[in-house]
Design an enzyme around this catalytic site. Sequence first.
Site, short mmCIF file in Angstrom:
data_model
loop_
_atom_site.label_atom_id
_atom_site.label_comp_id
_atom_site.label_asym_id
_atom_site.label_seq_id
_atom_site.Cartn_x
_atom_site.Cartn_y
_atom_site.Cartn_z
N CYS A 283 139.62 -44.75 30.67
CA CYS A 283 138.57 -45.32 31.51
C CYS A 283 138.24 -44.38 32.67
O CYS A 283 139.11 -44.00 33.46
CB CYS A 283 139.02 -46.68 32.03
SG CYS A 283 138.07 -47.31 33.42
N CYS B 264 138.91 -45.81 36.09
CA CYS B 264 140.37 -45.86 36.33
C CYS B 264 140.89 -44.51 36.80
O CYS B 264 141.76 -44.44 37.68
CB CYS B 264 141.10 -46.29 35.06
SG CYS B 264 140.58 -47.89 34.40
#
Length: 593
Positions: A212, A215
Amino acid sequence: MRFASIFAHLPHTLLVSSLVFAANALPVESVELLVLTPENFKDTIAQGLWFIEHFSPYCGHCRKFAPTWEQLVDDYGSQADPGIRLAQVNCAVHGDLCKENNVDGYPQMNLYRDGQFVDTYKKARDFDLLTAYLDEYIEPKETVEPEPTLSSSTPDLPIATLDTKELIAATFKLPEEKTYNPGGNVVILNEKSFTETIADGHVFVKFYAPWCGHCKKLAPLWTELARNMRGKLTVAEVNCEEQGSLCRDQGVTGYPMLFYYPNGRATKMEYTGGRRLEQLVAFSERLSGPPVLPLNEGELSQVVAEHSVVYLLLRSLTDKQSLQHVVDGSHVLFGTPPIYISSSPDLFKQFNVDPSASVLLALKDHEEEFPAATYRFPSRQKALETWLVRNKLPTIVELHTDTFQEIMNAPHHPLVVLVAITRSEVSDEVPKLTAIANQWKHSRTDENVVFAWMDAEKWASWLKSMYGVKQTSPPSIVIVDHSKLVYWDSDPHGSKIALNAHSITTAISGASRGTIAYKHSENIVERFARYLNNKMVTVEKFVSNRPWTVVLIILGAVVGLYFLLRRLLQDDIPMDGGQYRRLDGKGKTSRLD
């Protein structure tokens, strides 16, 4: 006798349930609990046998044990000569006193005789075991000891007044002996360590996936947050690629998702604020601060000027429950807005409140004179928490990236009156919107509404794709229910919503009551895709949460299909010579021609 026989043969679970419902229907008087402080602790337990519960209002085990403790107090308190006295110490308020008595967990019950420590109760917190334990130490006396006083040094001070001053002066905080995140590092959790860490409480968890992009951007900030919150807050993370089952159980639907698990509570709350380091630190600092603050004389104006929303608990001198309810319910606020407490007669008079009844006021938009909402005690804890969440937002706010989640994804799902204003018109139009918002606030309507404005030029593309906003002068106005991804851009008369009180208020009423048609923020393809995705998520959750049920369903389907095919094949069985026969009920054959 027949009715007695029928009653005797009822299932035990039904009998128990009936008795429970019957008991709950009866009025019950609250048990008087004696709570000791550092000022009166030693004097109070100086004579006789005392059993003291050291507890914290943040402790889940304490709350579960509370009914048993009340039953214990009621049982011994109703005896003419119990031979023992019971009391409590709130370790969230008086951490030093608990530390002095070697309290290392909650709830902890210590036994004292004539002021000296005797023993710590270590068995299961069951009523029968507790009474059996205490009966071993009890030595009944012929005379009943007098009621303990708060302190021999304050004989002329009314108990209610002293109690109020102590409560106002007390700073609620996490127990002093409890240190979270001593190393200042991010804790990596798996299924086993997650349960243990959450049970310890006061944890901020990031659920993420390694692939991600958001992230990856958050990762260094999360590490820095852990360093900043050393000794104050546990900062942890879960890799959902490796711990998929755990993430599904916690309701993770995207990456990264941030959840805070309050101290001593099994519930969690999602953080939806900004993700810059200073925002994360500010949020974490609020979590680690006291849930309720004392308000000194003359400080209200300064407090209201500093905060767009402030809660003020005006506590009656005779009230013993409201403060505890507010402290227990404060976890839903994420540390903001702040809650202050006062028993000042001047404030009761200022807000025209009966001094014999406690109330909680919501003061918004830096306005001291007029409370935006009032909550009256007593009532259920859930109702208080709902009220706190519903009133935590200011009446009017600017909508941008830092405030979007808090407003549009607020847990109480407000209607948002969204006004798109160009930069050149901000100075003229925002005061108009503010006046309309304040008029709405003062009208005390039941609709759940927040007024917001956006930079029409900066967010032009988003406004057009979501709500079809194309023109910016005069300001374009839509009423949004973001939880359902729908909006309204016309009033009940079919005209575009205008920046005036009548047009906006009638549109709000029509939207909340369903008398005007709404429009979708998504097109039909997006809605269908979201529908399919929701169904797939539901199926995935069902399979992951009930794997054996799914296996049984599949096996049942296979067996059912097998017998169905067998029946179909047996109905028509070919005979020699191209003829067919049919099996009758006795296994014999009969010609079809």
